[in-house]
Design a protein around this motif. Structure first.
Motif, PDB file in Angstrom:
ATOM      1  N   TRP A 197     116.188 174.304 -12.722  1.00  0.00           N
ATOM      2  CA  TRP A 197     117.289 175.086 -12.116  1.00  0.00           C
ATOM      3  C   TRP A 197     117.691 174.376 -10.838  1.00  0.00           C
ATOM      4  N   ASN A 198     119.024 174.158 -10.692  1.00  0.00           N
ATOM      5  CA  ASN A 198     119.489 173.456  -9.498  1.00  0.00           C
ATOM      6  C   ASN A 198     119.172 174.280  -8.241  1.00  0.00           C
ATOM      7  N   GLN A 199     118.835 173.565  -7.180  1.00  0.00           N
ATOM      8  CA  GLN A 199     118.480 174.129  -5.875  1.00  0.00           C
ATOM      9  C   GLN A 199     117.138 174.889  -5.908  1.00  0.00           C
ATOM     10  N   LYS A 200     116.368 174.710  -6.949  1.00  0.00           N
ATOM     11  CA  LYS A 200     115.052 175.362  -7.013  1.00  0.00           C
ATOM     12  C   LYS A 200     114.005 174.373  -7.577  1.00  0.00           C
ATOM     13  N   VAL A 214      97.207 170.126 -16.803  1.00  0.00           N
ATOM     14  CA  VAL A 214      98.241 169.204 -16.313  1.00  0.00           C
ATOM     15  C   VAL A 214      99.374 170.021 -15.708  1.00  0.00           C
ATOM     16  N   ILE A 215     100.166 169.381 -14.868  1.00  0.00           N
ATOM     17  CA  ILE A 215     101.277 170.048 -14.182  1.00  0.00           C
ATOM     18  C   ILE A 215     102.605 169.473 -14.646  1.00  0.00           C
ATOM     19  N   LEU A 216     103.613 170.305 -14.701  1.00  0.00           N
ATOM     20  CA  LEU A 216     104.996 169.869 -14.900  1.00  0.00           C
ATOM     21  C   LEU A 216     105.755 170.272 -13.637  1.00  0.00           C
ATOM     22  N   TYR A 217     106.293 169.290 -12.933  1.00  0.00           N
ATOM     23  CA  TYR A 217     106.897 169.567 -11.626  1.00  0.00           C
ATOM     24  C   TYR A 217     108.215 168.804 -11.481  1.00  0.00           C
ATOM     25  N   ALA A 218     109.198 169.493 -10.829  1.00  0.00           N
ATOM     26  CA  ALA A 218     110.482 168.858 -10.496  1.00  0.00           C
ATOM     27  C   ALA A 218     110.890 169.360  -9.112  1.00  0.00           C
ATOM     28  N   SER A 228     109.677 167.055 -18.975  1.00  0.00           N
ATOM     29  CA  SER A 228     108.691 167.222 -20.040  1.00  0.00           C
ATOM     30  C   SER A 228     107.297 166.782 -19.578  1.00  0.00           C
ATOM     31  N   GLN A 229     106.295 167.292 -20.301  1.00  0.00           N
ATOM     32  CA  GLN A 229     104.898 166.941 -20.050  1.00  0.00           C
ATOM     33  C   GLN A 229     104.142 167.032 -21.375  1.00  0.00           C
ATOM     34  N   SER A 230     103.127 166.159 -21.579  1.00  0.00           N
ATOM     35  CA  SER A 230     102.337 166.183 -22.807  1.00  0.00           C
ATOM     36  C   SER A 230     100.890 165.831 -22.477  1.00  0.00           C
ATOM     37  N   VAL A 231      99.970 166.255 -23.374  1.00  0.00           N
ATOM     38  CA  VAL A 231      98.550 166.012 -23.150  1.00  0.00           C
ATOM     39  C   VAL A 231      97.798 166.157 -24.477  1.00  0.00           C
ATOM     40  N   MET A 232      96.678 165.448 -24.588  1.00  0.00           N
ATOM     41  CA  MET A 232      95.774 165.606 -25.737  1.00  0.00           C
ATOM     42  C   MET A 232      94.487 166.248 -25.236  1.00  0.00           C
ATOM     43  N   LEU A 233      94.012 167.269 -25.981  1.00  0.00           N
ATOM     44  CA  LEU A 233      92.826 168.015 -25.585  1.00  0.00           C
ATOM     45  C   LEU A 233      91.868 168.128 -26.767  1.00  0.00           C
ATOM     46  N   GLU A 234      90.583 168.055 -26.464  1.00  0.00           N
ATOM     47  CA  GLU A 234      89.577 168.326 -27.479  1.00  0.00           C
ATOM     48  C   GLU A 234      89.140 169.774 -27.330  1.00  0.00           C
ATOM     49  N   LEU A 235      89.426 170.581 -28.324  1.00  0.00           N
ATOM     50  CA  LEU A 235      89.194 172.019 -28.255  1.00  0.00           C
ATOM     51  C   LEU A 235      88.033 172.434 -29.136  1.00  0.00           C
ATOM     52  N   LYS A 236      87.342 173.457 -28.676  1.00  0.00           N
ATOM     53  CA  LYS A 236      86.303 174.103 -29.460  1.00  0.00           C
ATOM     54  C   LYS A 236      86.860 175.402 -30.027  1.00  0.00           C
ATOM     55  N   GLU A 251     109.210 179.200  -4.317  1.00  0.00           N
ATOM     56  CA  GLU A 251     110.265 179.673  -5.232  1.00  0.00           C
ATOM     57  C   GLU A 251     110.565 178.600  -6.271  1.00  0.00           C
ATOM     58  N   ASN A 252     110.372 178.982  -7.514  1.00  0.00           N
ATOM     59  CA  ASN A 252     110.653 178.050  -8.596  1.00  0.00           C
ATOM     60  C   ASN A 252     111.147 178.846  -9.788  1.00  0.00           C
ATOM     61  N   ALA A 253     111.814 178.125 -10.718  1.00  0.00           N
ATOM     62  CA  ALA A 253     112.399 178.785 -11.883  1.00  0.00           C
ATOM     63  C   ALA A 253     112.650 177.742 -12.963  1.00  0.00           C
ATOM     64  N   ILE A 254     112.877 178.246 -14.181  1.00  0.00           N
ATOM     65  CA  ILE A 254     113.273 177.406 -15.310  1.00  0.00           C
ATOM     66  C   ILE A 254     114.521 178.036 -15.918  1.00  0.00           C
ATOM     67  N   PHE A 255     115.390 177.163 -16.427  1.00  0.00           N
ATOM     68  CA  PHE A 255     116.693 177.628 -16.907  1.00  0.00           C
ATOM     69  C   PHE A 255     116.738 177.621 -18.436  1.00  0.00           C
ATOM     70  N   SER A 256     117.465 178.614 -18.978  1.00  0.00           N
ATOM     71  CA  SER A 256     117.783 178.675 -20.400  1.00  0.00           C
ATOM     72  C   SER A 256     118.845 179.748 -20.584  1.00  0.00           C
ATOM     73  N   ASP A 257     119.470 179.810 -21.776  1.00  0.00           N
ATOM     74  CA  ASP A 257     120.441 180.878 -22.070  1.00  0.00           C
ATOM     75  C   ASP A 257     120.315 181.262 -23.537  1.00  0.00           C
ATOM     76  N   GLU A 258     121.051 182.301 -23.904  1.00  0.00           N
ATOM     77  CA  GLU A 258     120.914 182.842 -25.261  1.00  0.00           C
ATOM     78  C   GLU A 258     121.616 181.997 -26.313  1.00  0.00           C
TER      79      GLU A 258
END
Length: 276
Positions: A197-200, A214-218, A228-236, A251-258
Motif C-alpha cells: 500500500w502506497n505511503q505505508k 522469514v519476513i516479507l518487508y517493503a 514476494s517471499q519463499s522458503v523451504m521447511l522440513e516439517l513434522k 502502521e502497515n497494510a497490504i492491498f487487494s480488491d474484490e
C-alpha cells in the motif's frame, strides 16, 4: 734289532723295520718280524749251536748272537666291515587298515596375509523375472489460496485469513484458521505474494508453530508494488504454518480488491521423510 755289549751286559735295540725277515749285521744272523714267518725256539737254538761250532773250528772267539728272547706277538684278527643288508619295505607292506576316528580340532592359526584380488569371473546368465511387487505408495500435499480484501494493522498481531481457494489437496489447509496443518512429514516449499500500500509499510512473517521463520518487508513508498517471499521447511507431523501481519505500533497494510486477487499463499510437499 741290534745288540751292544756294555760291561758284560748285552743291550738290545729294537729298530722299526718292514714286516718279514731281515738280515742282521752279524754274519749269518737273521731275525723275524712277521709272526707267521718267525722260526720256532728249537730252530733258533740249533742255529746258534751251529754258529758256535763253526767259530770254534776257525779259532775265533765266540761272538755274541742276537737271539729272539720275546715270544712272538699274538695274532690279532681285525674284522672287516661288511655292508648292512637292505630290506625292501614294499615287500613287507601290508594291506591298508580301516580309517580311524576323527581327532579333536586343533587350535586356529594366525590369520595370514590377505591375498591379491582375483580376476573377475565371467558374467552369469540372466535370471528369471521376479514376482511383481506392491504398488508404490505416493504421498502428496499441496495448497494454494488467495485473498481479495485489504488488511490494515491494529493493536495486536493478525493471522492472515484467505477467502479464495485454488488448490487444497486433502484439505490440509484450514480456510477458517488460515493455517496449513502437516499430516505428511517431509520437506515443503512455501511462497507468499502481496501487493504493498502506497505511503505505508508492508510487514509480515511466515510462521511455524508460533515462531517467526522469514519476513516479507517493503518500505514506505509513493507507489505500491508486488512483493514476494519463499522458503523451504522440513516439517513434522502436526506442525502448523501460516502468515502473520505485524501489530499496529508500526502502521502497515497490504492491498487487494474484490475484482483481482493480489495476495496469495502456496505450499507443497517436495520429499516425504517418514518411515519407509
Amino acid at each position: 734289532m741290534e745288540g751292544l755289549w756294555v760291561h758284560g751286559v748285552l743291550l738290545i735295540f729294537l729298530l722299526p723295520c718292514p714286516v718279514g725277515s731281515q738280515t742282521s749285521s752279524i754274519p749269518g744272523q737273521r731275525w723275524w718280524t712277521d709272526p707267521d714267518e718267525a722260526p720256532s725256539q728249537h730252530q733258533a737254538a740249533r742255529t746258534t749251536q751251529e754258529q758256535k761250532a763253526e767259530d770254534a773250528q776257525e779259532g775265533l772267539p765266540p761272538q755274541p748272537r742276537c737271539v729272539r728272547c720275546c715270544p712272538p706277538p699274538e695274532k690279532r684278527w681285525y674284522p672287516q666291515s661288511q655292508p648292512m643288508p637292505q630290506i625292501n619295505m614294499t615287500i613287507l607292506k601290508g594291506e591298508k587298515g580301516d580309517r580311524g576316528e576323527r581327532g579333536m580340532q586343533g587350535k586356529f592359526g594366525k590369520t595370514g596375509v590377505a591375498g591379491s584380488r582375483g580376476h573377475a569371473g565371467p558374467k552369469g546368465q540372466k535370471g528369471s523375472m521376479g514376482a511383481p511387487g506392491e504398488r508404490c505408495k505416493s504421498h502428496y500435499a499441496a495448497f494454494s489460496v488467495g485473498r481479495k480484501k485489504p488488511l490494515h494493522s491494529n493493536d495486536y498481531y493478525q493471522t492472515l485469513i484467505f477467502d479464495t481457494e485454488f488448490v487444497n489437496l486433502y484439505d490440509h489447509f484450514n480456510m477458517f484458521t488460515g493455517k496449513f496443518y502437516c499430516y505428511i512429514p517431509g520437506i515443503y516449499y512455501f511462497s507468499l505474494n502481496v501487493h504493498t500500500w502506497n505511503q505505508k509499510e508492508t510487514y509480515l512473517h511466515i510462521m511455524r508453530n508460533g515462531a517467526e521463520v522469514v519476513i516479507l518487508y517493503a518500505q514506505v513508498s509513493d507507489r505500491s508494488i508486488m512483493q514476494s517471499q519463499s522458503v523451504m521447511l522440513e516439517l513434522k507431523e502436526q506442525d502448523e504454518v501460516w502468515v502473520r501481519l505485524y501489530k499496529g505500533e508500526r502502521e502497515n497494510a497490504i492491498f487487494s480488491d474484490e475484482y483481482d486477487t493480489y495476495i496469495t499463499f502456496s505450499g507443497h510437499l517436495i520429499k516425504y521423510s517418514g518411515d519407509p
